[in-house]
Scaffold this active site. Structure first.
Site, PDB file in Angstrom:
ATOM      1  N   SER A  26       0.892  -1.186   0.039  1.00 27.68           N
ATOM      2  CA  SER A  26       0.061  -0.098   0.041  1.00 27.68           C
ATOM      3  C   SER A  26       0.930   1.168   0.150  1.00 27.68           C
ATOM      4  O   SER A  26       1.970   1.237   0.657  1.00 27.68           O
ATOM      5  CB  SER A  26      -0.974  -0.151   1.514  1.00 27.68           C
ATOM      6  OG  SER A  26      -1.543   1.354   1.302  1.00 27.68           O
ATOM      7  N   ALA A  51      -4.130   3.975   0.503  1.00 20.78           N
ATOM      8  CA  ALA A  51      -5.091   3.893   1.782  1.00 20.78           C
ATOM      9  C   ALA A  51      -6.465   4.580   1.025  1.00 20.78           C
ATOM     10  O   ALA A  51      -6.024   5.660   0.558  1.00 20.78           O
ATOM     11  CB  ALA A  51      -4.392   4.615   2.962  1.00 20.78           C
ATOM     12  N   ILE A  76       3.404  11.485   3.645  1.00 19.45           N
ATOM     13  CA  ILE A  76       2.388  11.945   2.516  1.00 19.45           C
ATOM     14  C   ILE A  76       1.124  12.443   3.197  1.00 19.45           C
ATOM     15  O   ILE A  76       0.543  13.281   2.686  1.00 19.45           O
ATOM     16  CB  ILE A  76       1.990  10.633   1.553  1.00 19.45           C
ATOM     17  CG1 ILE A  76       3.333  10.039   1.145  1.00 19.45           C
ATOM     18  CG2 ILE A  76       0.954  11.060   0.566  1.00 19.45           C
ATOM     19  CD1 ILE A  76       4.227  10.781   0.258  1.00 19.45           C
ATOM     20  N   CYS A 135      -0.625   4.172  10.208  1.00 17.69           N
ATOM     21  CA  CYS A 135       0.072   5.409   9.566  1.00 17.69           C
ATOM     22  C   CYS A 135       0.760   6.345  10.648  1.00 17.69           C
ATOM     23  O   CYS A 135       0.063   6.872  11.216  1.00 17.69           O
ATOM     24  CB  CYS A 135      -0.759   5.913   8.701  1.00 17.69           C
ATOM     25  SG  CYS A 135      -0.296   7.241   7.744  1.00 17.69           S
ATOM     26  N   ILE A 196       5.632  -4.876   8.278  1.00 18.52           N
ATOM     27  CA  ILE A 196       5.360  -3.900   8.883  1.00 18.52           C
ATOM     28  C   ILE A 196       5.276  -2.624   8.205  1.00 18.52           C
ATOM     29  O   ILE A 196       5.469  -2.302   7.107  1.00 18.52           O
ATOM     30  CB  ILE A 196       6.938  -3.407  10.048  1.00 18.52           C
ATOM     31  CG1 ILE A 196       8.048  -3.283   8.953  1.00 18.52           C
ATOM     32  CG2 ILE A 196       7.019  -4.725  11.186  1.00 18.52           C
ATOM     33  CD1 ILE A 196       9.265  -2.792   9.895  1.00 18.52           C
ATOM     34  N   GLY A 249      11.135  -2.790   3.454  1.00 14.64           N
ATOM     35  CA  GLY A 249      12.394  -2.953   2.943  1.00 14.64           C
ATOM     36  C   GLY A 249      12.850  -4.008   1.992  1.00 14.64           C
ATOM     37  O   GLY A 249      13.867  -4.271   1.838  1.00 14.64           O
ATOM     38  N   GLY A 270       7.608  -2.718  -1.269  1.00 16.57           N
ATOM     39  CA  GLY A 270       7.117  -1.413  -1.198  1.00 16.57           C
ATOM     40  C   GLY A 270       8.029  -0.230  -1.919  1.00 16.57           C
ATOM     41  O   GLY A 270       7.900  -0.090  -2.986  1.00 16.57           O
ATOM     42  N   THR A 271       9.228  -0.036  -1.014  1.00 15.72           N
ATOM     43  CA  THR A 271       9.725   1.209  -1.613  1.00 15.72           C
ATOM     44  C   THR A 271      10.527   1.377  -2.996  1.00 15.72           C
ATOM     45  O   THR A 271      10.778   1.915  -3.570  1.00 15.72           O
ATOM     46  CB  THR A 271      10.766   1.799  -0.044  1.00 15.72           C
ATOM     47  OG1 THR A 271       9.926   2.128   0.772  1.00 15.72           O
ATOM     48  CG2 THR A 271      11.475   3.150  -0.818  1.00 15.72           C
TER      49      THR A 271
END
Lengths: 315, 264
Positions: A26, A51, A76, A135, A196, A249, A270-271
């Protein structure tokens, strides 16, 4: 499965069939549309949406991102178009792609979470929900729920009562007793756990004495937090018997396999999507190549392998 | 269509504080002026790409202008022939070339990059334009002003009075705008854009509508998914757009300049 040379990458979690164990996290994949210009998103195990909040959310003032060694900070602030437009424009599009969709649900009050969750469930085209109670970048809601176990339990059980699709709870690394908290979420009705979320974090420009982010503080993601995520998945996997989606990560197939080996049933990238918009598919291919090399036939053989203490090929 | 390319650096020209990196690109790499490339800037724990406006597109090549601003651009500025760059692009919304009247291009420092490409494209298409380029001192960008003066009508503005107009690019631009009164294209530091927008709004009510600015924001993904490079816009009130995918070029009247000012 033949596409991966005799290796069966399929996994089933909470009754949802994934063609492989790799999802997109997400907040790092939009709602798929932009990324579809770069890759065939139908080849993913699943997509976890940006989200969704009840009302449109403008998000935080910039700067919203800052790079740190092997990581990045973001604040964000849940920028999104709101539930109505999500249901009209984004969810049907993702559904048409034929990829399992976890809708990430956020809110500023418990009632908002419940309403968003109910409406998404009613649309009948989402595979599952991911409750974003972790968040770090909004003042109300979000991480607030991770700080109070009983409030989080009430939220999960209220959402469960309003929906008929599986509910995953996304945990924060900023949780005192993570194992206890995860167990409590499952007892409250969570069908799965994802972890996480980002680590609350901060950076300051010493020349101006100003925080680097408009929101002052943010969340750390990227390779810097990967070992932290691995340890947390390891802990939670020993506590709960519901599916776990491990994230934090992941920077290639090796990190993904590591996550599976400490007990995740599936992983989310993710990133890394920010660095390489096609990275998720590379992770899928990498896992398949690893399994072929080591003689594993099914993903389940990797899950929890570190605890089971086996390092050789599956027998 | 944007794509990921591994391109060979085939040339490098040093211009004072900045370096132009010329890369070999395939024919299907077709940037529009104002678009950018997102460049991976080495390892060493740097995980995010850095955005650079396309500076030039030649026969089989494209280039960017790199000015050192941090560790990533410092690494990039040291690249040269023999190195390869991992780029995504061309990305974003570029300049709208269709315009009535004259065209004035206003650059601050390394903000010359997208405007040089724009000027070249305009001239190729038989249009004329005037470039006002501001910098601290005349020697800051080496011989680049002389190079660009051979291509287009470039007027310098130096804050220290060491060359051209003594003062800011915006002051110079407002003098020149009286003659052209058409479309104004700008790229430079936020303070420069704020000052230019304010001055254009003073001149006439439609001033902001004939301004196009390329904004420089910190980016993560570059493709519109992370919402990291937020730019305050006028409509709907309080909203943001993404510099990478909605921009980096915005019309002056699309932006919320009050909130832009609050960011600095």
């Amino acid at each position: 499965m033949d596409a991966h040379g005799g290796v069966d990458l399929r996994v089933e979690i909470s009754g949802i069939s994934l063609q492989n164990p790799v999802l997109a996290c997400s907040g790092t994949f939009g709602n798929g549309r932009e990324m579809s210009a770069w890759m065939d998103i139908r080849r993913l195990g699943g997509v976890m949406t940006k989200a969704v909040t009840l009302d449109p959310c403008a998000g935080n003032p910039p700067p919203r991102v800052w790079e740190t060694p092997s990581g990045m900070l973001n604040a964000i602030g849940l920028e999104n178009k709101g539930l109505e437009r999500f249901l009209e424009e984004d969810l049907p599009w993702l559904h048409d792609m034929g990829v399992p969709v976890w809708v990430n649900v956020a809110g500023f009050t418990a009632a908002e979470y419940v309403e968003v969750a109910r409406e998404v469930s009613r649309a009948k085209i989402a595979s599952a929900l991911e409750l974003n109670i972790s968040c770090p970048n909004v003042k109300k809601g979000g991480l607030h729920f991770s700080a109070d176990e009983s409030e989080a339990e009430r939220l999960v059980s209220a959402v469960k009562g309003a929906v008929d699709i599986p509910v995953y709870v996304k945990l924060s690394p900023r949780t005192g007793d993570l194992r206890g908290f995860a167990g409590a979420m499952v007892r409250a009705g969570a069908d799965g756990i994802s972890l996480i979320n980002t680590m609350p974090a901060m950076a300051v420009d010493v020349e101006t004495a100003r925080p680097r982010l408009g929101n002052l503080t943010g969340g750390l993601s990227g390779p810097a937090i990967h070992p932290v995520a691995v340890q947390m998945v390891w802990e939670v996997a020993q506590e709960v018997d519901v599916p776990i989606i491990g994230m934090g990560g992941i920077w290639g197939w090796r990190d993904a396999v590591e996550m599976l080996m400490v007990g995740a049933d599936a992983v989310a990238v993710g990133t890394l999507n920010f660095t390489d918009p096609t990275a998720t598919l590379g992770v899928v291919e990498g896992i398949a190549a690893f399994m072929r090399r080591k003689g594993y036939r099914r993903v389940g053989e990797l899950v929890d392998l570190a605890r089971r203490g086996r390092s050789g090929a599956a027998g | 269509m944007p794509a990921r390319y591994l391109v060979a650096v085939v040339g490098r020209r040093d211009y004072g504080c900045a370096s132009e990196l010329v890369c070999e690109v395939p024919d299907d790499f077709r940037p529009h002026p104002g678009q950018f490339v997102h460049v991976a800037c080495g390892g060493d724990g740097r995980i995010l790409r850095r955005p650079f406006s396309v500076f030039d597109r030649g026969e089989g090549t494209a280039s960017i202008l790199v000015r050192e601003a941090g560790e990533g651009s410092s690494w990039l500025k040291r690249r040269g022939p023999g190195d390869r760059l991992d780029i995504l692009g061309p990305l974003g919304r570029g300049f709208d070339l269709c315009a009535e009247g004259g065209r004035l291009l206003v650059a601050g420092g390394a903000g010359i990059a997208p405007l040089r490409f724009l000027a070249k494209r305009l001239l190729e298409e038989g249009e004329t334009c005037l470039v006002a380029w501001g910098m601290g001192e005349a020697a800051e960008y080496g011989v680049l002003p002389d190079v660009l003066k051979k291509e287009a009508d470039v007027r310098l503005a130096c804050l220290d009075g060491s060359g051209g107009h003594a003062g800011s690019a915006v002051d110079l631009a407002m003098q020149l705008d009286r003659e052209s009164a058409g479309q104004v294209y700008a790229c430079g530091p936020r303070e420069m854009l704020l000052s230019l927008a304010a001055r254009m709004e003073e001149v006439d009510r439609e001033g902001l509508a004939r301004l196009q600015v390329s904004v420089e924001e910190r980016m993560a993904c570059g493709v519109g998914v992370c919402r990291g490079c937020a730019v305050p816009v006028a409509e709907p009130p309080g909203a943001y757009r993404a510099a990478c995918s909605d921009g980096p070029v915005f019309r002056g009247d699309e932006l919320d300049w009050m909130r832009m000012a609050a960011l600095t």
